[in-house]
Structure formats: C-alpha cells, structure tokens
Design an enzyme around this catalytic site. Structure first.
Site, PDB file in Angstrom:
ATOM      1  CB  VAL A 278     -58.945  66.029  15.044  1.00  0.00           C
ATOM      2  CG1 VAL A 278     -59.588  66.724  16.234  1.00  0.00           C
ATOM      3  CG2 VAL A 278     -57.866  65.068  15.505  1.00  0.00           C
ATOM      4  CB  SER A 279     -57.060  64.607  10.998  1.00  0.00           C
ATOM      5  OG  SER A 279     -56.341  64.401   9.811  1.00  0.00           O
TER       6      SER A 279
END
Length: 627
Positions: A278-279
């Site tokens: 994620v990110s």
C-alpha cells in the site's frame, strides 16, 4: 522466549543457495532467479514460537496492539533485539491499521491470529547503490512445502522492515504462506552524527566501526551534526529501484525456503508468488510488475504512489499543496490553520494568487488546486496533511532523495536534529536513540527529531521561504532543479507484464496520494496497452490513512481501505487457485458508519460479482452498501 542465532559468515551462507539455483536451473523462471542475483549480508534468524511471541504481533495480540503506550524496554538505553522487534511490530501495526474498538479489525476483516514460525533478516543491495536495503522473510510453521506460496511486499511510506506487517503479513501468514519484505531503501535506520552511532541489523546501536553490520552509514562531511536517515541521505534515489527491491526480497525468500527445505530446490516456477503493498509499497509492487520475466503470479496494489508518463508527479503536487492549501482550504468550510491569512498574503505578494482581500485570495488558491487536478474530496482529506505539516516533511525528504544529496547538501538547507525546549539543536539522549529504530516512521519530524529550516523567518508565515525553495526545485531552471527533476524522471512506470493479474485499489478521498494522479492514469495506460488482466476498484469515502480512523471524527466520515486490499488478495488467490474470474472494475460506494457507531460489513459493499458501467474510461460495476 525468542531464540536468535547470528551468522558471521552470512554472505557465504546466503550466496550458496543462490548459486545452487544457477547450477540447477532448468526453466526460464529458475534462470530469472539468478539473472540479477543479490548478495545478502548480515543474516539473522530467530524463532518465534513461545506463548508470548509469534510472527504476526510479537505475542501482543489485538489487546496488546491496542494499548496506547509501546511495549516497555527493561533498559531504556540498551533494549534487546527481542524488545526492539516487539516495539517495531507494535508501532508498525498502529501506523497502518485501524485497531480501535468498533473499527472492525480482526472482527469483520483482517487477522491478528497467533502465527508461530521463524524469521530471517538480511541486507541486500541493488547494483550501484551506496546503501543496502533490508529484506526479511517470515516462515510460518504451517507453511506447506508441497503447495508453497509466498507473499512479497514493500513497506508503506518510508517505514522500516515491519512496515507492511498489517498488509502482507496479516493476510499471508495465517494462510501458511512465507512472507518476504523489503524496506525499499528507506526505513528508520537513523544515524546520530554527533554520537557517530547507527543501527545494526538487529536494531541495536553501534559505532561506524561496525562496518557492514550497520544498515546505514552516511557519507557525511567532517564535523556534520544532527541526524541523518537513509531515505534522504543515502545518495541513492531509492524510489527509482523499488521494483528491484521487491524482486530481491522475493529472491531472498527463495533462498530461505531452500535453506529450510534443502531437498526441494525451489525456483519461482515452484512457488506461488503474490505481491502486495500500500502507498509507496503499492507503487513498489507495481514497479515489480513491469518485469517481463515470469516470476510474479499476481499483484495487488493499494493506494499506490506510481508515476505515469505525462501525469503530474508526487513532488509537483506536494510542493504546490504545501504552499497553497493553508490558504485555500477554508473555501471548503475547513477551519483555517492559525497562519492561513498570513499565507494568503505571502502568496499574493509572490504573485502566486490573485485578490485584494483574504476571501478572494483563498478562492484564487482553491481554483488553482482544482484546475491542477485536485478534487474537493481529496482536498478535504488533505487538510490533515496541512495540520500535521506533512507536506513540508515529505517535500524536504524527497527533494534530497531525488537529487541524491547527502548530509548538509540539501539545496534548501534543511537539516534534522533533536531540539531543546528553546528549539535549539542538542545532542540526542541514549534512550531517544535507542527507540528510533522501533518507532521512527522513516521521515522526520517525529520521535524527538525536528526538521530544521534555515530559511525560516520570524514573521507570521515562517515556513514560506523554505517551501518556495522546495517548489523551485520543481519549476525552477537552475542546476539543483535540473538535478531533482532528473531524479523524478527516473520514476516513471511502465505497464505490467502481459497476462499478469493486477488489482489496483484506491480511495477516492485520498488526500496524500490522490488517485487522479496515480491509480487512475496507471490503469488507463495499462488498459490502453492491452493489459486485459488489470482491474481497478475505486472506493468512495476512503482516504489514505486507516490508522487515523481510531479518531472518532474521521471514523464517522471514512471507511478503511484494508478490507478491500484483503478482498482483492482473496480474488487474486481464487483466480490462481481455481481459475475463477478476476473481479470486474468497480466503483464502490460504502456508507461510513457515522458518529458513535461500530463498523458493519454492510457498510463496506465489498464487490463480489462483475458488471458493466464506466469509471475513468474503463468498464466497471457500481457496488453500493446496504442502508
């Protein structure tokens, strides 16, 4: 009790299994494993099978993770590796997931089940890099040697090696998969320039005479003081190598499996490999997906920081946001920060906004952001970045990384140090240093470390001059701007390997990595290139930070993104396991739970069936929560 073994011949011990892959390679995939072979240093292995310890939470469980204070050190100045690990797990979980009662974690979605097994750590280095990146493999006792699976991941943000535990570990370990991690050249391996101390592979502190045992030793000028950290001061631009970091983590995973099961001789074609992050970790696994060598079986990327050619890069929107948002956000009814009117005035004086009064200047700043691609939903969520001064911290760090500047080399003069009560730099205490590796986010300020701005003035808007300097590194014409832009040009992504299943999940309210600049153009480019196995879930009412949903004001407005990432992993697994159809592209319309209410599965509207509609130019279904 944790049992840890140290291997001084770690380079040799880990290189030999890789060489065995070269000698025994009979398929394309096994040859891939050795083509860009990494050498892994500082091998450290440990067992986590005691009643008060495990791979997933360090024995803390949900109740221990929810405690507001970190797990204690018996000696605050000299914590043990086991104590550092447990605190790092606590910090990493709390930085990613909403663990608060009523948030649904481990009840409606996710897992903190006890997972006994072994953990393996090493340092790896991509060719040409100045500094190593950390890699880690968690091997659960439930691993099925006959049906082997591996989840490979990269830390979110600039976090340390446990920075994806709540994403990849929480999904893969309970399934019996090995999980391979990389900190992708960042992490909390801070170096105290005054004390000349950095972090060993086990997180403990040592001087530079520790040599290769230290995870980061900066190339610093004589007499440099303060704090250095890898993301800003490695001179490597680690973001340009994210895909290679992920691949090396997977290679380390194969090496570990072949040591643990020496009769198997695993290659990539023998092990199911799913990448998730994620990110920044989401951006890293998408970069790994570009590799045309057939070593990955599926990819799930949540809220990825990924750059598509022709789209505004993160540094551009970050430095613009840092300047304009304090002035612009009151247009949306968001309470102004104390310096909002002063910022409008300085923007007006610099010719960056129009208007003869604060109201007109606010509207001008807001209009500029909207014309640049920001949505109102993303702007509202971004107000927390303004409140916590995140834009400046990100801009200073990334400018240093993109320009490959070292300690005291930042063109805007930013430095990092511990401060006293009067704001003056001071030496760090032993207990402050000892906690950095476990608690640091990888980007100061935080953990007693401050961002020092030599351009700061004494007026009502002291940060403006420094922020203007950061902005000029994007739109200026001098040698430093050219140097930073050259680093940004190294980040452009390509489309994933043909036939590779890729599911991208992103919140429409993301105010840190807005999907309009990242996921949406990435998916559109992949579709245009004929990548028929790429899917996109846009989740309304989801912003960037699940962890802040523990605060009631945010919990009432937003839904967590992690349930959709886990669901996408489930769909990818089913596709690989039984040839089930990949999910359709979807615009998901959940219903936030409102004030004082616990999250319910009916709030989430997780997709289950394909359909047809339109979002960002690609076919999709609309999925709505039950009222």
């Amino acid at each position: 009790m944790t049992s840890t073994s140290y291997h001084p011949l770690s380079r040799t011990l880990l290189l030999l299994p890789a060489l065995a892959l070269v000698a025994c390679a009979t398929s394309g995939r096994q040859e891939v494993a050795s083509k860009d072979m990494a050498v892994f240093d500082q091998l450290r292995s440990s067992e986590h099978r005691a009643a008060d310890d495990d791979l997933l939470t360090g024995g803390l469980g949900l109740d221990g993770l929810r405690i507001m204070v970190p797990p204690a050190f018996a000696d605050a100045q000299a914590p043990t590796p086991a104590e550092l690990r447990r605190r790092a797990l606590w910090s990493s979980w709390r930085g990613i997931a909403d663990l608060a009662p009523g948030g649904g974690y481990a009840e409606l979605y996710g897992s903190v089940a006890r997972v006994p097994g072994r953990e393996f750590h090493a340092h790896a280095r991509v060719p040409g890099a100045n500094q190593p990146h950390r890699v880690m493999v968690q091997l659960p006792d439930a691993f099925d040697a006959d049906e082997p699976c591996m989840v490979v991941t990269a830390s979110s943000g600039s976090r340390g090696i446990y920075g994806s535990i709540a994403v990849a570990g929480a999904w893969g370990l309970p399934k019996g998969c090995a999980v391979a991690y990389t900190d992708k050249g960042a992490g909390a391996d801070y170096f105290d320039l005054d004390a000349q101390m950095g972090h060993r592979a086990d997180g403990t502190l040592a001087g530079p005479d520790g040599g290769d045992a230290l995870a980061f030793v900066p190339d610093a000028p004589a007499g440099a003081s303060g704090i250095a950290f890898k993301h800003a001061h490695s001179k490597d631009n680690p973001e340009a190598d994210w895909g290679r970091h992920v691949r090396q983590a997977a290679q380390f995973g194969l090496n570990v499996l072949n040591q643990a099961y020496p009769d198997r001789n695993y290659g990539f074609d023998d092990v199911r490999v799913i990448a998730v992050g994620v990110s920044n970790g989401g951006g890293a696994v998408l970069r790994a997906a570009e590799d045309n060598d057939d070593w990955l079986d599926a990819v799930v990327a949540g809220e990825p920081n990924v750059l598509v050619n022709g789209v505004r890069p993160l540094y551009d929107i970050t430095t613009e946001a840092a300047l304009l948002m304090p002035c612009a956000l009151p247009v949306l009814g968001i309470p102004p920060v104390p310096y909002a009117d002063a910022r409008c005035a300085t923007l007006k004086a610099a010719g960056l906004v129009n208007g003869d009064d604060p109201a007109a200047q606010r509207q001008s700043a807001y209009d500029t952001l909207r014309k640049g691609g920001w949505t109102d939903d993303a702007l509202r969520a971004a107000s927390m970045n303004v409140a916590f001064d995140l834009w400046r911290g990100i801009g200073a760090t990334y400018a240093s990384a993109y320009g490959r500047y070292g300690v005291d080399g930042h063109p805007c003069g930013y430095r990092y140090a511990v401060q006293d009560a009067q704001g003056r730099p001071r030496a760090a205490t032993a207990s402050e240093r000892a906690a950095w590796w476990s608690e640091g986010s990888g980007i100061p300020p935080g953990n007693a470390i401050a961002l020092l701005d030599p351009k700061a003035g004494d007026g009502a808007d002291p940060a403006f001059a420094g922020l203007t300097c950061l902005r000029a590194l994007w739109d200026g014409q001098d040698s430093d701007a050219n140097r930073v832009r050259k680093g940004i040009a190294e980040l452009h992504s390509a489309t994933p390997r043909p036939g590779l299943p890729v599911i991208v999940v992103h919140g429409s309210d993301d105010g840190l990595v807005p999907l309009a600049f990242t996921s949406a153009p990435y998916v559109a480019a992949a579709k245009a290139a004929g990548r028929e196995h790429v899917r996109f879930w846009e989740v309304r009412h989801a912003q960037h930070f699940d962890a802040i949903l523990g605060l009631p004001i945010y919990a009432a407005q937003y839904v967590p993104l992690l349930p959709y990432v886990y669901a996408a992993l489930d769909r990818a697994w089913a596709h690989l396991d039984s040839d089930a159809a990949l999910p359709a592209d979807a615009t998901i319309d959940p219903i936030p739970r409102g004030a004082g209410k616990p999250l319910d599965l009916r709030n989430l509207a997780i997709p289950e069936t394909p359909g047809a509609a339109s979002v960002h130019g690609v076919a999709n279904e609309s999925v709505h929560a039950s009222p």
